[in-house]
Design an enzyme around this catalytic site. Structure first.
Site, PDB file in Angstrom:
ATOM      1  N   LEU A 245     -13.623 -22.836   4.769  1.00 46.64           N
ATOM      2  CA  LEU A 245     -13.014 -23.641   3.707  1.00 46.64           C
ATOM      3  C   LEU A 245     -12.240 -24.814   4.253  1.00 46.64           C
ATOM      4  CD1 LEU A 245     -11.650 -20.758   1.431  1.00 46.64           C
ATOM      5  CD2 LEU A 245     -13.720 -22.113   1.098  1.00 46.64           C
TER       6      LEU A 245
ATOM      7  N   GLY B   8      -6.905 -26.300   9.994  1.00 44.84           N
ATOM      8  CA  GLY B   8      -5.626 -26.989  10.083  1.00 44.84           C
ATOM      9  C   GLY B   8      -4.847 -26.605  11.306  1.00 44.84           C
TER      10      GLY B   8
ATOM     11  N   GLY C 258      -5.161 -22.772  12.390  1.00 44.13           N
ATOM     12  CA  GLY C 258      -6.456 -22.158  12.607  1.00 44.13           C
ATOM     13  C   GLY C 258      -7.408 -22.462  11.469  1.00 44.13           C
TER      14      GLY C 258
ATOM     15  N   ASP D   2       5.625 -28.948   7.448  1.00 45.08           N
ATOM     16  CA  ASP D   2       4.338 -29.658   7.340  1.00 45.08           C
ATOM     17  C   ASP D   2       3.931 -29.802   5.872  1.00 45.08           C
ATOM     18  OD1 ASP D   2       2.195 -31.072   8.313  1.00 45.08           O
ATOM     19  OD2 ASP D   2       1.008 -29.323   8.861  1.00 45.08           O
TER      20      ASP D   2
END
Length: 697
Positions: A422, A425, A428, A540
């Site tokens: 999918l 990032g 992982g 983040d």
């Protein structure tokens, strides 16, 4: 009850009291601490309850600086106005004053609309409106006004107002003893009362079942003895037992489609009479009743078929707007599973085969038992030692979490060998998985580059993540700690990321959707910062880490995972956490890192939500527009905010408020930035916003 302060907070005890403090704040002193009742822009000198029911706060000069009439909950009183871009929210139930399932919006186009709070498939479910969104009334000052004589009217104009539409009949002038109130009731209907709740003068809808969104998914509304109720359609059961408005889901496993043709051995058809559906069918054609029934049975996409006046309409789940109409001559066909009957036939056919196999294998098993027992004893002793070690490491963690512990083999099967990726990032790769034979979709994340402490650090962070639960955070369902493998199982977010919606979608979300998403994200960060057992700095915040579920609710992902990475593991920078373009200035200045780094990142994301473009965009035609944050301040200072939204007709006041909040969030000095609590209050209109300075000053 006509107004409630802090309506979504837990109820307080009877010994709580309101106090106007010496530092001139109006607060509620309760057992769980001090709660602010209002946030006026100036110090409060006095508070007064008017005969109209308006609770007003005044400054030293006796100027009204805050009033409850400007912030209604579910009711407006005689003499009160529901202003443009303001809303009423129903109670959850007659005895629970929290926000409920319905809202009444005084839109900026002059239309008064009642709708469900929940948004499904990107569309709002409006069940009543005044239909006054005419071109004539655009950009006017509109409001809903309940006057002292009990007339409920839509009006335009600030000083010399004119009536656009009167919703109820005329009543005599108030003699001073009659109290009128218009209330959005828990069932979503707007009603006008006087003096007591039993004396009703007017209601918007004659029947509750007329409301499209009164019942949840895959259920229909019916009225018995004037009382509405919801029932699951055949082939479904309640999602939450006891919650009849919460919707229903299939009670059988739907088979996969092959060329659009259904295997009819797995399905049967059951029939209901006199139901009507307001949903839009995906198929509509003339045919006979028997052909309509067979067409739905053969079509693997069809869940429901409605037949009326020689017209066949086919629908797919979820259905949202069913009701029983005694006057309607219609037949509805529901596709249900036949798994039980099929399973019984298969067992009967296999009995003889199993008996034969059993007789043939008994002799072989007898001779093999001795050898297998000896070999198995040694294998058992080895496995017991390994299991004890594994249980010692994981039992304490499993006790603290309500999470499922998976084996690596299970997750490999769930993801079909980690086949469908999918995304990838900082932490992982993420893979799509199917649980319960495809009935439930999940997202499985394989973590990479764990810290050297490994097991101890992972379990410590899992305790933090496992205890967090909020509607705007992606929910963690399970985990795997087998060997060196570290995997997390999350709920599957069917509508992708906010980055997909803003930057890669053909259709940009409308302004109200953008505002709602901005508030969702802010509330998720606020929970991490102030409402967890220990504050969590996300580090983040960016659109690709904000995911959207099937109801288009925004949820933050990857929270609490930054500490699991090796110190050199980062997306684009060496000594900092985060992604270039969203990182606060203090990362580069070796300043102490605080919760304000997430506030800065949120400010950048808020500008991207407003403008539906990235913060850094090299494809623009003018150099000054490359960096969105700098260009946004230039437009703000020049009074040209329309350029940011390509002059798409967004309400100017709302746009200015949103941009001001974003500019405050991206100030270079972290002390100047607001807290996320302050950001949420400003977004929801409870706090005035001063003019921001240049972010880079």
């Amino acid at each position: 009850m006509v107004w409630t302060a802090n309506r979504d907070h837990p109820p307080v005890s009877s010994n709580s009291m309101i106090e106007l403090t010496r530092d001139r704040k109006l607060v509620l002193n309760a057992d769980n601490g001090e709660i602010r009742i209002a946030d006026p822009p100036e110090a409060v000198a006095s508070a007064f309850m008017n005969d109209s029911g308006n609770f007003v706060l005044y400054d030293e000069s006796s100027n009204a600086i805050w009033q409850s009439f400007n912030l209604p909950t579910d009711t407006i009183l005689g003499g009160q106005k529901l202003l443009r871009d303001h809303s009423l929210f129903s109670k959850l139930s007659p005895s629970n004053f929290s926000r409920g399932r319905f809202r009444l919006d005084m839109q900026s186009d002059g239309n008064l609309v009642a709708r469900s709070v929940q948004i499904v498939d990107g569309r709002r479910d409006d069940h009543w409106s005044t239909a006054t969104d005419y071109f004539l009334f655009q950009n006017g000052q509109y409001y809903l006004h309940l006057d002292d004589a009990g007339r409920l009217k839509l009006e335009e104009g600030q000083f010399n107002s004119k009536v656009i539409k009167q919703l109820n009949g005329n009543y005599s002038e108030n003699t001073g003893t009659t109290i009128y109130r218009a209330t959005l009731d828990p069932d979503g209907n707007i009603r006008l009362y006087y003096n007591t709740s039993t004396k009703q003068l007017w209601q918007a809808l004659n029947g509750t079942c007329q409301m499209r969104s009164f019942c949840g998914f895959n259920s229909y509304c019916t009225t018995t003895d004037d009382q509405p109720s919801c029932y699951c359609v055949p082939g479904t059961d309640l999602i939450n037992s006891g919650k009849i408005y919460g919707g229903c889901r299939r009670n059988f496993t739907k088979q996969k489609c092959t060329g659009g043709k259904a295997d009819t051995t797995f399905y049967n058809i059951t029939t209901e009479q006199k139901l009507k559906w307001e949903d839009i069918p995906y198929f509509n054609a003339l045919m006979s009743e028997e052909d309509c029934k067979k067409s739905c049975l053969d079509d693997c996409y069809c869940d429901v078929a409605a037949y009326d006046s020689n017209i066949c309409k086919k629908y797919k789940f979820p259905l949202l707007s069913g009701s029983r109409d005694p006057q309607k001559n219609s037949t509805t066909f529901f596709k249900i599973g036949t798994f039980f009957e099929i399973g019984t036939r298969r067992i009967e056919n296999r009995n003889r085969t199993w008996l034969l196999i059993l007789l043939l294998t008994v002799s072989l098993v007898t001779y093999s038992c001795a050898a297998l027992a000896t070999f198995g004893f040694f294998i058992f002793k080895t496995r017991v030692i390994k299991c004890k070690r594994l249980l010692a490491r994981t039992s304490s963690l499993a006790k603290e979490l309500t999470l499922r512990l998976y084996s690596y083999k299970e997750l490999k099967e769930v993801t079909k060998g980690f086949k469908e990726e999918l995304g990838k990032g900082s932490f992982g790769a993420v893979y799509k998985g199917n649980l319960n034979n495809g009935e439930k979709l999940v997202a499985v994340k394989r973590l990479q580059k764990l810290v050297e402490e490994g097991e101890r650090e992972f379990q410590s962070e899992m305790r933090v993540i496992g205890k967090t639960h909020h509607r705007n955070l992606v929910r963690l369902l399970g985990y795997c700690t087998e060997g060196s493998n570290r995997l997390l199982v999350y709920e599957y977010m069917s509508n992708g990321s906010l980055a997909d919606l803003l930057f890669r979608s053909e259709r940009h979300p409308d302004w109200q959707e953008r505002v709602r998403i901005a508030i969702d994200v802010a509330k998720g960060i606020l929970y991490l910062h102030e409402e967890c057992e220990a504050p969590i700095i996300h580090c983040d915040i960016k659109p690709s880490n904000i995911l959207l579920d099937e109801s288009w609710t925004a949820k933050i992902s990857d929270f609490g995972l930054a500490k699991l990475l090796m110190p050199d593991q980062t997306r684009t920078m060496t000594d900092t956490r985060g992604t270039r373009g969203y990182v606060a200035p203090e990362w580069q200045k070796n300043m102490p890192i605080s919760l304000k780094v997430d506030v800065y990142s949120y400010g950048i994301v808020l500008l991207e939500i407003i403008c539906c473009r990235r913060n850094i965009d090299l494809s623009v035609s003018r150099p000054e527009e490359i960096q969105l944050s700098g260009w946004a301040y230039s437009c703000f200072a020049a009074g040209e905010l329309g350029k940011l939204v390509r002059n798409e007709g967004v309400d100017k006041n709302s746009l200015e408020r949103m941009v001001s909040i974003a500019l405050w969030c991206i100030q270079s000095d972290p002390i100047v930035r607001p807290s996320m609590k302050g950001v949420v209050l400003m977004l929801e209109g409870f706090t005035n916003i001063s003019t921001p300075s240049c972010p880079t000053a």
